[in-house]
Design a protein around this motif. Structure first.
Motif, short mmCIF file in Angstrom:
data_model
loop_
_atom_site.label_atom_id
_atom_site.label_comp_id
_atom_site.label_asym_id
_atom_site.label_seq_id
_atom_site.Cartn_x
_atom_site.Cartn_y
_atom_site.Cartn_z
N LEU A 56 27.93 64.88 53.59
CA LEU A 56 27.20 66.13 53.40
C LEU A 56 25.96 65.92 52.54
O LEU A 56 24.86 66.38 52.87
CB LEU A 56 28.11 67.18 52.75
CG LEU A 56 27.42 68.46 52.27
CD1 LEU A 56 26.86 69.25 53.44
CD2 LEU A 56 28.39 69.30 51.45
N LEU A 57 26.12 65.19 51.45
CA LEU A 57 24.99 64.96 50.54
C LEU A 57 23.94 64.06 51.17
O LEU A 57 22.74 64.21 50.88
CB LEU A 57 25.50 64.41 49.21
CG LEU A 57 26.32 65.41 48.40
CD1 LEU A 57 26.99 64.73 47.22
CD2 LEU A 57 25.46 66.58 47.95
N ILE A 58 24.35 63.15 52.04
CA ILE A 58 23.36 62.34 52.77
C ILE A 58 22.51 63.24 53.65
O ILE A 58 21.28 63.11 53.69
CB ILE A 58 24.05 61.23 53.60
CG1 ILE A 58 24.58 60.13 52.67
CG2 ILE A 58 23.10 60.65 54.64
CD1 ILE A 58 25.48 59.11 53.36
N VAL A 59 23.14 64.19 54.33
CA VAL A 59 22.39 65.14 55.16
C VAL A 59 21.42 65.95 54.30
O VAL A 59 20.25 66.13 54.67
CB VAL A 59 23.36 66.07 55.94
CG1 VAL A 59 22.61 67.21 56.61
CG2 VAL A 59 24.15 65.26 56.95
N VAL A 60 21.88 66.41 53.15
CA VAL A 60 21.01 67.16 52.23
C VAL A 60 19.82 66.30 51.81
O VAL A 60 18.67 66.76 51.80
CB VAL A 60 21.80 67.66 50.99
CG1 VAL A 60 20.86 68.23 49.93
CG2 VAL A 60 22.83 68.69 51.40
N MET A 61 20.08 65.04 51.47
CA MET A 61 19.01 64.16 51.01
C MET A 61 18.05 63.78 52.13
O MET A 61 16.85 63.60 51.89
CB MET A 61 19.59 62.92 50.34
CG MET A 61 20.35 63.22 49.04
SD MET A 61 19.48 64.32 47.89
CE MET A 61 18.03 63.38 47.54
N ILE A 62 18.53 63.67 53.35
CA ILE A 62 17.63 63.42 54.49
C ILE A 62 16.72 64.64 54.67
O ILE A 62 15.51 64.50 54.89
CB ILE A 62 18.42 63.10 55.77
CG1 ILE A 62 19.06 61.71 55.65
CG2 ILE A 62 17.52 63.19 57.01
CD1 ILE A 62 20.04 61.38 56.75
N GLY A 63 17.29 65.83 54.54
CA GLY A 63 16.47 67.05 54.61
C GLY A 63 15.45 67.10 53.50
O GLY A 63 14.29 67.46 53.71
#
Length: 121
Positions: free
Chosen positions: A75-82
């Protein structure tokens, strides 16, 4: 790396990132005005401040729950990609190495939490 060492390193990284993401989320979930200004400058709707903060907070908590830690890291990887995409689109190039570092550590956490393969017979 021994299983005990992997466990210790994993807990340390998860603890540090949990603290960092709680800090990042706190201003957003509390509605600090500066975050609304930033999101508006990035062309994002104001409600995204809260969504981002809740995702960061949920991810931080999830990192500390062993059964949820891998999913929380994803989830946090997705947030950081965003975040990286937002910073790149805004020309905020200095933020990209920070985003990449977070992603790298989160990927490392997923690796450290991966169960050891069973020995071949």
């Amino acid at each position: 790396m021994s299983p005990k060492t992997k466990s210790i390193v994993g807990w340390v990284l998860r603890g540090l990132l949990a603290v960092m993401f709680v800090a990042a989320a706190s201003g957003k979930v509390m509605g600090v005005e500066d975050w609304f200004v930033r999101f508006e400058n990035w062309g994002l709707p104001s409600w995204m401040v809260y969504v981002t903060g809740v995702m960061e907070l949920a991810g931080a908590i999830g990192l500390l729950i062993p059964k949820l830690a891998q999913k929380a890291a994803l989830l946090l990887i997705v947030v950081m990609i965003g975040a990286a995409g937002t910073h790149a689109r805004a020309g905020e190039w200095a933020s990209l190495p920070v985003n990449a570092a977070y992603i790298a550590v989160l990927v490392g956490i997923i690796y450290l939490l991966k169960p050891a393969a069973a020995p071949a017979e």
